[in-house]
Design an enzyme around this catalytic site. Structure first.
Site, PDB file in Angstrom:
ATOM      1  N   HIS A   1      -0.109  -4.926   5.776  1.00 17.35           N
ATOM      2  CA  HIS A   1      -1.694  -5.405   5.994  1.00 17.35           C
ATOM      3  C   HIS A   1      -2.580  -3.996   5.359  1.00 17.35           C
ATOM      4  O   HIS A   1      -3.221  -4.322   4.705  1.00 17.35           O
ATOM      5  CB  HIS A   1      -1.902  -5.606   7.333  1.00 17.35           C
ATOM      6  CG  HIS A   1      -3.265  -6.105   7.705  1.00 17.35           C
ATOM      7  ND1 HIS A   1      -3.862  -7.382   7.972  1.00 17.35           N
ATOM      8  CD2 HIS A   1      -4.514  -5.565   8.009  1.00 17.35           C
ATOM      9  CE1 HIS A   1      -4.961  -7.361   8.333  1.00 17.35           C
ATOM     10  NE2 HIS A   1      -5.551  -6.260   8.114  1.00 17.35           N
ATOM     11  N   GLU A   2      -2.248  -2.964   6.117  1.00 17.15           N
ATOM     12  CA  GLU A   2      -3.086  -1.941   5.843  1.00 17.15           C
ATOM     13  C   GLU A   2      -3.034  -1.311   4.346  1.00 17.15           C
ATOM     14  O   GLU A   2      -3.842  -1.024   3.744  1.00 17.15           O
ATOM     15  CB  GLU A   2      -2.891  -0.523   6.846  1.00 17.15           C
ATOM     16  CG  GLU A   2      -3.215  -0.777   8.244  1.00 17.15           C
ATOM     17  CD  GLU A   2      -4.652  -1.484   8.466  1.00 17.15           C
ATOM     18  OE1 GLU A   2      -5.446  -0.912   7.726  1.00 17.15           O
ATOM     19  OE2 GLU A   2      -4.768  -2.340   9.554  1.00 17.15           O
ATOM     20  N   HIS A   5      -5.202  -3.459   2.024  1.00 17.71           N
ATOM     21  CA  HIS A   5      -6.503  -2.999   2.208  1.00 17.71           C
ATOM     22  C   HIS A   5      -6.571  -1.720   0.931  1.00 17.71           C
ATOM     23  O   HIS A   5      -7.396  -1.501   0.074  1.00 17.71           O
ATOM     24  CB  HIS A   5      -6.941  -2.463   3.293  1.00 17.71           C
ATOM     25  CG  HIS A   5      -7.332  -3.455   4.423  1.00 17.71           C
ATOM     26  ND1 HIS A   5      -7.986  -4.525   4.245  1.00 17.71           N
ATOM     27  CD2 HIS A   5      -6.890  -3.538   5.767  1.00 17.71           C
ATOM     28  CE1 HIS A   5      -8.130  -5.275   5.221  1.00 17.71           C
ATOM     29  NE2 HIS A   5      -7.329  -4.647   6.173  1.00 17.71           N
ATOM     30  N   ASP A  79     -11.775  -8.146   9.764  1.00 16.39           N
ATOM     31  CA  ASP A  79     -11.780  -8.301   8.228  1.00 16.39           C
ATOM     32  C   ASP A  79     -12.545  -9.459   7.912  1.00 16.39           C
ATOM     33  O   ASP A  79     -13.478  -9.298   6.993  1.00 16.39           O
ATOM     34  CB  ASP A  79     -10.518  -8.269   7.467  1.00 16.39           C
ATOM     35  CG  ASP A  79      -9.632  -6.704   8.114  1.00 16.39           C
ATOM     36  OD1 ASP A  79     -10.310  -5.889   8.399  1.00 16.39           O
ATOM     37  OD2 ASP A  79      -8.467  -7.043   8.137  1.00 16.39           O
TER      38      ASP A  79
END
Length: 182
Positions: A1-2, A5, A79
């Site tokens: 997930h990170e 980004h 988000d």
């Protein structure tokens, strides 16, 4: 997930550079974060392209979940809220849509008491605003998904590294990203 980004930020123009990525949980309920900061001091003015890039970066976490695990989690809720808010402001307040041009459809009331907003348009126009907001977020989600799909090997390599280290600097991230394959 990170890493989703971070990769979306690093692989498009008009994004601030990655400074830090962590998967260490925080007290606000997040399971990690990606810190982006501009290299020079900027005003709060953002171009349309910068706002679109910011939406794409916001969508990078959810896009990574779907690209890697073919599923989605509730981890992207903040988000999604951020992306939706930016897109709505672009359309209804900043005059950044072709359809409405430079007409403010939404106004901020009581700016010093929480900044409530109210739409000043018909129900039909509100529906068109909603459709434009959905369109912008979907378009930037597709952009994020494409970036991650095209760079899947780096996504996996960086995710493995982050999993092992738990926190990495922007410099470490960029070194791995720019490392050539043997």
């Amino acid at each position: 997930h990170e890493i989703g980004h971070a990769l979306v930020a690093a692989l498009q123009t008009d994004s601030a550079p990655v400074q830090k990525i962590t998967i260490v949980p925080h007290t606000e309920g997040s399971l990690g974060y990606t810190l982006l900061m501009p290299e020079e001091d900027k005003t709060n003015l953002r171009t349309r392209d910068e706002l679109m890039a910011k939406i794409a970066v916001s969508m990078g976490g959810r896009a990574a979940e779907e690209v890697v695990m073919n599923t989605m989690t509730n981890g992207a809720s903040q988000d999604i809220q951020e992306a939706t808010s930016i897109a709505r402001n672009m359309v209804a307040m900043y005059g950044m849509s072709d359809e409405f041009g430079m007409v403010a459809m939404e106004t901020v009331e009581n700016a010093y008491l929480g900044g409530d907003t109210s739409l000043s348009c018909s129900a039909e126009t509100q529906a068109r605003i909603d459709a434009l907001v959905v369109s912008i977020v979907k378009e930037q989600y597709q952009k994020a998904t494409q970036i991650l799909t095209e760079n899947r090997a780096k996504l996996d390599e960086l995710a493995k590294y982050l999993y092992e280290k738990e926190t990495i600097t922007g410099e470490e991230f960029m070194n791995i990203l720019n490392k050539k394959e043997a």
